[in-house]
Design an enzyme around this catalytic site. Structure first.
Site, PDB file in Angstrom:
ATOM      1  N   SER A  97      40.886  23.712  36.250  1.00  0.00           N
ATOM      2  CA  SER A  97      41.075  24.607  35.100  1.00  0.00           C
ATOM      3  C   SER A  97      39.822  24.792  34.252  1.00  0.00           C
ATOM      4  O   SER A  97      39.768  25.724  33.447  1.00  0.00           O
ATOM      5  CB  SER A  97      42.212  24.093  34.217  1.00  0.00           C
ATOM      6  OG  SER A  97      41.857  22.879  33.582  1.00  0.00           O
ATOM      7  N   LYS A 121      40.263  20.939  27.683  1.00  0.00           N
ATOM      8  CA  LYS A 121      40.102  22.380  27.532  1.00  0.00           C
ATOM      9  C   LYS A 121      38.971  22.650  26.528  1.00  0.00           C
ATOM     10  O   LYS A 121      38.439  21.745  25.897  1.00  0.00           O
ATOM     11  CB  LYS A 121      41.388  23.038  27.005  1.00  0.00           C
ATOM     12  CG  LYS A 121      42.644  22.760  27.813  1.00  0.00           C
ATOM     13  CD  LYS A 121      42.656  23.438  29.160  1.00  0.00           C
ATOM     14  CE  LYS A 121      43.944  23.145  29.923  1.00  0.00           C
ATOM     15  NZ  LYS A 121      43.901  23.643  31.311  1.00  0.00           N
TER      16      LYS A 121
END
Length: 278
Positions: free
Chosen positions: A49, A123
């Site tokens: 990701s 993230k």
């Protein structure tokens, strides 16, 4: 002098290396545990990701010290945070044997290896408390009216075509996060049913500041220049000013009341003083 020569002639025995080794190991483990708890911890990247910034299997070092001094995540930083609730789904079971699992747990306890059980994510922070963030299909991510130039996005991806969003006002004490591999990241965009997809800063473990392993991928994780553009932080910067103004008004009014009371007291006392002098 009795006993004098004997004391000088019998120097203190030096401990052997093997006797001191257990003490050195205990000290080393204690220091490692202290560093892991308060300073730096290693984390393993479990997915794609954050490509191409981070690859699956990379080991990053996370700064856990600055949050202890009240520092909050900033736009553009790569952060590790605890699962806010249901982001990771079911925990995957490990395929390694009991011996390997035991070694993994022991080393992760002292911070020398990432934990296989911790439900953490990594993230990039796109917006912080007070910001307004949005993204339309075919456009860029916009924060406080400023479009972001995002060179870190995975090649071939778009900023948000697969999942447009916003505008969303990020509450104070929370952050909006997105993966660099936009088409392979279940980030804030996909969890808007809970707190509009935002993450509490209390869930943030720390900022990832360096890729430490493998050696050939060693690099620092700096904040991209797009987050330094003028005016981007205008919305967030207004909050401290407003707080300062709100705090200053009562002080000014209090001083003004004291000055008025003093002038009145002097005015009332002045005729008495004139009569006495007369």
């Amino acid at each position: 002098m009795p006993g004098g020569p004997g004391k000088l002639g019998n120097p203190k025995k030096v401990r052997s290396f093997w006797k001191e080794l257990p003490i050195l190991v205990i000290i080393a483990l204690a220091l490692a545990l202290l560093i892991k708890t308060f300073l730096v911890q290693a984390f393993s990247i479990p997915s794609d990701s954050m490509q191409n910034t981070l690859q699956r299997g990379d080991r990053v070092l996370v700064d856990k010290l600055t949050p202890w001094f009240g520092s909050e995540p900033q736009r553009g930083e790569v952060v590790v945070f605890h699962d806010p609730g249901g982001w990771l789904g079911e925990t995957q079971t490990s395929d390694s044997g009991p011996v390997a699992e035991g070694i993994q747990k022991a080393l992760s306890f002292i911070g020398l290896m990432p934990s296989a059980e911790e439900k953490d994510l990594i993230k990039r922070v796109i917006a912080v408390g007070g910001d307004t963030v949005s993204c339309k299909r075919g456009g860029k991510v916009v924060v406080n009216g400023k479009p972001l130039d995002e060179p870190y996005i995975f090649p071939g991806n778009t900023p948000c075509d697969e999942k447009p969003f916003g505008p969303i006002k990020v509450p104070e004490g929370r952050i909006w996060v997105m993966g660099d591999h936009r088409q392979d990241s279940l980030d804030s965009r996909y969890h808007q049913n809970l707190n509009n997809g935002t993450v509490s800063v209390d869930d943030v473990v720390g900022r990832a500041f360096v890729v430490a392993w493998p050696i050939d991928r060693w690099s620092t994780l700096s904040v991209p220049g797009t987050f330094d553009q003028p005016g981007l932080g205008a919305a967030a910067a207004m909050a401290p000013s407003a707080v300062g103004l709100a705090g200053a008004v009562p002080i000014v009014l209090w001083r003004r009341r004291r000055l008025i009371a003093k002038v009145r007291a002097e005015a009332e006392a002045r005729p008495d003083r004139l009569t006495a002098d007369g």
